[in-house]
Design a protein around this motif. Structure first.
Motif: not given
Length: 200
Positions: A51-79
């Protein structure tokens, strides 16, 4: 209330894509909330729901996983910092008949675990006799359809340092999934890009 959720899915704007052996469906609801689901193209098993919901001050929020796992590599510079791979990892992976959660990196014997429903809080609570692990979580599918959470459908097992918790799907959920599967089969998908998924 499962019918109300079914109607909400039907009325959402949908796009559909066949890619890497998966049928990927993207929903956009009237309030701007986005839902993305990946199904195995051969078995029709749900692989990922996020799921991705709108941010509290507008803009786009981050994807939140309900079922399954994150498949893309995590970028430590960002995360920034991430959890150690040795920490317990809580992942939901359903079957046709059960909601199912796997908690990896829990080495203790099965006698150590207590798994109980708290109907008044609409949650399942996991605790351990040795006080090394505690978690409570809800079942979003039951919440969306306004169905109660109960003790009797819960089963759990332990193998390979993993605690496996299963919750038998209520008849209303199974019927909803059957109807939604029929709707998915009507959707036109492309292998090259997104198209309108309005049933033909």
């Amino acid at each position: 209330m499962a019918d109300a959720w079914f109607q909400k899915l039907q009325s959402a704007q949908k796009t559909c894509l066949l890619q890497d052996g998966k049928r990927k469906i993207h929903f956009t609801f009237q309030d701007g909330t986005e839902l993305a689901e990946d199904y195995d193209a051969k078995t029709d098993d749900l692989i990922l729901r996020k799921w991705r919901r709108k941010g509290t001050i507008g803009g786009v929020g981050k994807w939140e996983i309900e079922v399954g796992e994150q498949q893309t590599p995590i970028n430590l510079d960002v995360e920034g910092m991430i959890e150690s791979n040795a920490n317990p990892q809580f992942v939901r992976k359903d079957t046709k008949t059960h909601f199912q959660w796997r908690i990896r990196n829990l080495p203790y014997p099965i006698e150590n675990y207590k798994v109980a429903a708290k109907p008044e809080d609409r949650q399942i609570v996991i605790s351990t006799v040795n006080k090394k692990y505690y978690k409570k979580f809800n079942i979003a599918d039951l919440d969306r359809c306004d169905l109660p959470i109960q003790e009797s459908p819960i089963e759990f097992a332990h193998a390979n340092n993993t605690l496996i918790i299963s919750y038998k799907k209520p008849a209303a959920i199974s019927e909803f999934e059957r109807k939604f599967q029929q709707e998915r089969k009507k959707m036109k998908a492309t292998k090259d890009g997104d198209v309108d998924c309005t049933p033909s």
